[in-house]
Design an enzyme around this catalytic site. Structure first.
Site, PDB file in Angstrom:
ATOM      1  N   PRO A  19     -37.083  33.435 -25.234  1.00 44.92           N
ATOM      2  CA  PRO A  19     -36.261  32.757 -24.230  1.00 44.92           C
ATOM      3  C   PRO A  19     -37.118  32.535 -22.981  1.00 44.92           C
ATOM      4  O   PRO A  19     -37.906  33.403 -22.623  1.00 44.92           O
ATOM      5  CB  PRO A  19     -35.145  33.753 -23.936  1.00 44.92           C
ATOM      6  N   GLU A  20     -37.006  31.373 -22.387  1.00 39.29           N
ATOM      7  CA  GLU A  20     -37.777  31.081 -21.189  1.00 39.29           C
ATOM      8  C   GLU A  20     -36.867  31.086 -19.966  1.00 39.29           C
ATOM      9  O   GLU A  20     -35.679  31.358 -20.066  1.00 39.29           O
ATOM     10  CB  GLU A  20     -38.481  29.725 -21.335  1.00 39.29           C
TER      11      GLU A  20
END
Ligand SMILES: [Zn+2]
Length: 288
Positions: A19-20
């Site tokens: 996840p960014e």
């Protein structure tokens, strides 16, 4: 780990990718809306050592009886500021590759790979679920200052500060963008997408970029991140928002995972190379 080949880019929902920033921001905001102001009444942890960066007893001691004042994102870390008996402490959640934070009613079946359950005064539970166990939970005392993370926040970084970050750096710009001690929160997807929008080749030496190119990159990066946040984080395999609903794949990726497909600007096929150990996608015509 390389993502498995996709059947089609129209439904890229089953690969592993960290996840960014936009996904973490979406989760943090979603959790904040549902739990802030509530007190943590009980804490259960799974006993799986990898997950806990602070000793489990320390986490349970810090959280039990504490009030959740605020949940926010710093880099790719979710920071839960505690109040009440535990003012000046923070609970840090790093989602790793597959970590999820779910706000669930106690009656909802506890998913496999659940590593922490916080029972809240409002009646719900905050659950941390992580199949691959790259996620990390810890507590810290924040008397001196609130958690700021290792790098600088890309959404608010100023022009001169941004330019200074890359001065003299001999690494490829793609690798520099992924370096969390420079900018925090940027990962593979948004690095590729912002380099495409700025017209910069991923392998270009960071220190050799002109001022003009760096300013363009800063703008592109802010734009793609802000756009993705607006859309609720673009979807990755195990990314699920605070309600347990999958994020929507709404951000139109122009290069990421589009290997061989025509560039949306010039029509030439998107190339895939490896930079700093990560698969990297770009257009050889539009980026130089
Ligand atoms: Zn192109």
């Amino acid at each position: 780990m390389q993502p498995p080949e996709l059947l089609s880019t129209a439904s890229p929902v089953f690969w592993y990718e960290m996840p960014e920033l936009p996904e973490v921001e979406t989760v943090a905001n979603g959790v904040h809306d549902r739990v802030h102001g509530q007190t943590i009444e009980r804490v259960w942890t799974s006993g799986k050592p990898q997950t806990f960066k602070s000793p489990e007893a320390e986490i349970a001691e810090a959280l039990t009886g504490a009030r959740i004042d605020r949940v926010r994102r710093v880099g790719k870390t979710i920071v839960v500021s505690l109040g009440g008996k535990r003012a000046n402490s923070e609970f840090l959640v790093h989602l790793g590759m597959t970590g999820r934070l779910l706000v669930s009613a106690p009656a909802v079946e506890v998913p496999k790979h659940t590593h922490a359950i916080l029972t809240l005064s409002g009646g719900n539970e905050l659950r941390f679920v992580d199949a691959r166990r790259f996620g990390r939970l810890s507590v810290r005392v924040s008397e001196e200052e609130a958690y700021g993370g290792p790098g600088i926040e890309p959404l608010t970084i100023g022009e001169e500060e941004f330019i200074a970050l890359f001065r003299g750096r001999k690494t490829p710009i793609k690798a520099a963008l992924l370096n969390q001690s420079l900018l925090h929160g940027v990962g593979n997807i948004y690095a590729d997408e912002s380099l495409f929008r700025a017209g910069i080749r991923p392998r270009k030496q960071a220190g050799r970029l002109t001022r003009k190119q760096l300013l363009k990159l800063r703008e592109a990066l802010k734009l793609v991140l802000a756009h993705a946040i607006e859309l609720g984080g673009s979807s990755v395999s195990d990314y699920v928002d605070a309600d347990g609903v999958r994020g929507f794949f709404q951000l139109e990726h122009r290069v990421y995972m589009r290997t061989g497909e025509p560039c949306l600007v010039c029509g030439s096929p998107i190339k895939k190379i490896v930079v700093g150990g990560r698969s990297t996608h770009y257009c050889a015509v539009c980026q130089n």
